[in-house]
Scaffold this motif. Structure first.
Motif, PDB file in Angstrom:
ATOM      1  N   GLU A  30     -12.521  10.884  18.343  1.00 39.57           N
ATOM      2  CA  GLU A  30     -11.309  10.853  19.164  1.00 39.57           C
ATOM      3  C   GLU A  30     -10.132  10.254  18.388  1.00 39.57           C
ATOM      4  OE1 GLU A  30     -12.272   8.798  22.783  1.00 39.57           O
ATOM      5  OE2 GLU A  30     -13.902  10.192  23.237  1.00 39.57           O
TER       6      GLU A  30
ATOM      7  N   LEU B 248      -8.929  12.896  15.936  1.00 38.79           N
ATOM      8  CA  LEU B 248      -8.160  13.939  16.616  1.00 38.79           C
ATOM      9  C   LEU B 248      -6.765  13.438  16.995  1.00 38.79           C
ATOM     10  CD1 LEU B 248     -10.753  15.715  18.961  1.00 38.79           C
ATOM     11  CD2 LEU B 248      -9.797  16.526  16.795  1.00 38.79           C
ATOM     12  N   ALA B 249      -6.684  12.206  17.465  1.00 38.30           N
ATOM     13  CA  ALA B 249      -5.383  11.634  17.825  1.00 38.30           C
ATOM     14  C   ALA B 249      -4.478  11.541  16.602  1.00 38.30           C
ATOM     15  CB  ALA B 249      -5.566  10.255  18.456  1.00 38.30           C
TER      16      ALA B 249
ATOM     17  N   MET C  41      -4.676  13.446  13.933  1.00 39.36           N
ATOM     18  CA  MET C  41      -4.310  14.820  13.575  1.00 39.36           C
ATOM     19  C   MET C  41      -3.176  15.331  14.464  1.00 39.36           C
ATOM     20  SD  MET C  41      -8.095  16.366  12.806  1.00 39.36           S
ATOM     21  CE  MET C  41      -7.541  18.042  12.544  1.00 39.36           C
ATOM     22  N   GLU C  42      -3.212  14.958  15.733  1.00 37.31           N
ATOM     23  CA  GLU C  42      -2.149  15.368  16.659  1.00 37.31           C
ATOM     24  C   GLU C  42      -0.813  14.743  16.262  1.00 37.31           C
ATOM     25  OE1 GLU C  42      -3.162  14.645  20.748  1.00 37.31           O
ATOM     26  OE2 GLU C  42      -4.950  15.920  20.616  1.00 37.31           O
ATOM     27  N   ARG C  43      -0.850  13.489  15.827  1.00 37.65           N
ATOM     28  CA  ARG C  43       0.380  12.818  15.405  1.00 37.65           C
ATOM     29  C   ARG C  43       1.003  13.504  14.198  1.00 37.65           C
ATOM     30  NH1 ARG C  43      -2.055   7.210  16.601  1.00 37.65           N
ATOM     31  NH2 ARG C  43      -3.252   7.719  14.762  1.00 37.65           N
TER      32      ARG C  43
ATOM     33  N   GLY D  29       0.654  16.701  13.643  1.00 38.61           N
ATOM     34  CA  GLY D  29       0.882  18.094  13.998  1.00 38.61           C
ATOM     35  C   GLY D  29      -0.185  19.051  13.513  1.00 38.61           C
TER      36      GLY D  29
ATOM     37  N   ALA E  55      -3.341  19.323  15.004  1.00 37.93           N
ATOM     38  CA  ALA E  55      -4.413  19.300  15.998  1.00 37.93           C
ATOM     39  C   ALA E  55      -5.111  20.650  16.129  1.00 37.93           C
ATOM     40  CB  ALA E  55      -3.872  18.858  17.346  1.00 37.93           C
ATOM     41  N   GLY E  56      -4.386  21.735  16.055  1.00 35.48           N
ATOM     42  CA  GLY E  56      -4.989  23.046  16.234  1.00 35.48           C
ATOM     43  C   GLY E  56      -5.469  23.675  14.938  1.00 35.48           C
TER      44      GLY E  56
END
Length: 190
Positions: free
Chosen positions: A123, A126-127, A129-131, A133, A135-136
């Motif tokens: 988790e 993933l967080a 990676m989202e920061r 950009g 995430a996908g």
């Protein structure tokens, strides 16, 4: 005369080993106690990256403290080589004790903890990676592979591999700590 020098060198090496092992055992017990304390307070702290940095700073500080203590014990001067040896022995001994403590925690005290810690680390990744950009950017198979890799870090083989990595890190840290602890006798320069 040469034989006396050899006996003195043996005594100094024995003293260095004993002092380093003692420091390593104390540091290992502190590290293991801290791990168990964090587990009982909030197990997610064990997966926090900042906790690793705090642990490393604590290890460095304790080894430097014991290194200065050893240097004072042997007369106030120590070569870089001896300071490196002291630091390396202490850090490896500490890492060994901490690894044994981790094996006990992950396999005896709470066998479900590796999965829980792996999930927390996943988790966190993933967080992050989202920061950034991204995430996908990973497929479902890549995410499963990443998650399983995180679980494996807490297995018996994972802890053994981590111990191997800790030996390498201990060597690098010992170079730094040895440079801090060393002190040469300038009166011998003449």
């Amino acid at each position: 005369m040469e034989q006396i020098k050899t006996v003195n060198e043996l005594e100094e090496t024995s003293s260095l080993s004993q002092s380093a092992i003692r420091a390593g055992v104390i540091l290992g017990l502190i590290s293991t106690s801290l791990t168990f304390l964090l587990y009982f307070v909030d197990y997610t702290l064990l997966a926090a990256s900042w906790m690793g940095l705090v642990s490393m700073a604590l290890m460095i500080g304790v080894v430097i403290y014991f290194g200065f203590d050893y240097r004072k014990e042997i007369g106030g001067f120590i070569s870089f080589g001896k300071a490196f040896q002291f630091s390396f022995i202490a850090l490896v001994m500490s890492s060994l004790i901490a690894s044994i403590g981790s094996l006990l925690l992950f396999n005896v005290v709470d066998p479900n903890l590796p999965v829980a810690l792996g999930d927390v680390q996943f988790e966190n990744a993933l967080a992050m990676m989202e920061r950034f950009g991204a995430a996908g950017a990973m497929s479902g198979d890549q995410m499963d592979e990443m998650r399983n890799g995180l679980y494996d870090n807490y297995s018996v083989m994972g802890v053994i591999k981590s111990f191997g990595v800790l030996i390498i890190i201990s060597a690098v840290l010992s170079l730094i700590i040895g440079a801090v602890i060393k002190k040469r006798d300038k009166s011998l320069d003449m």
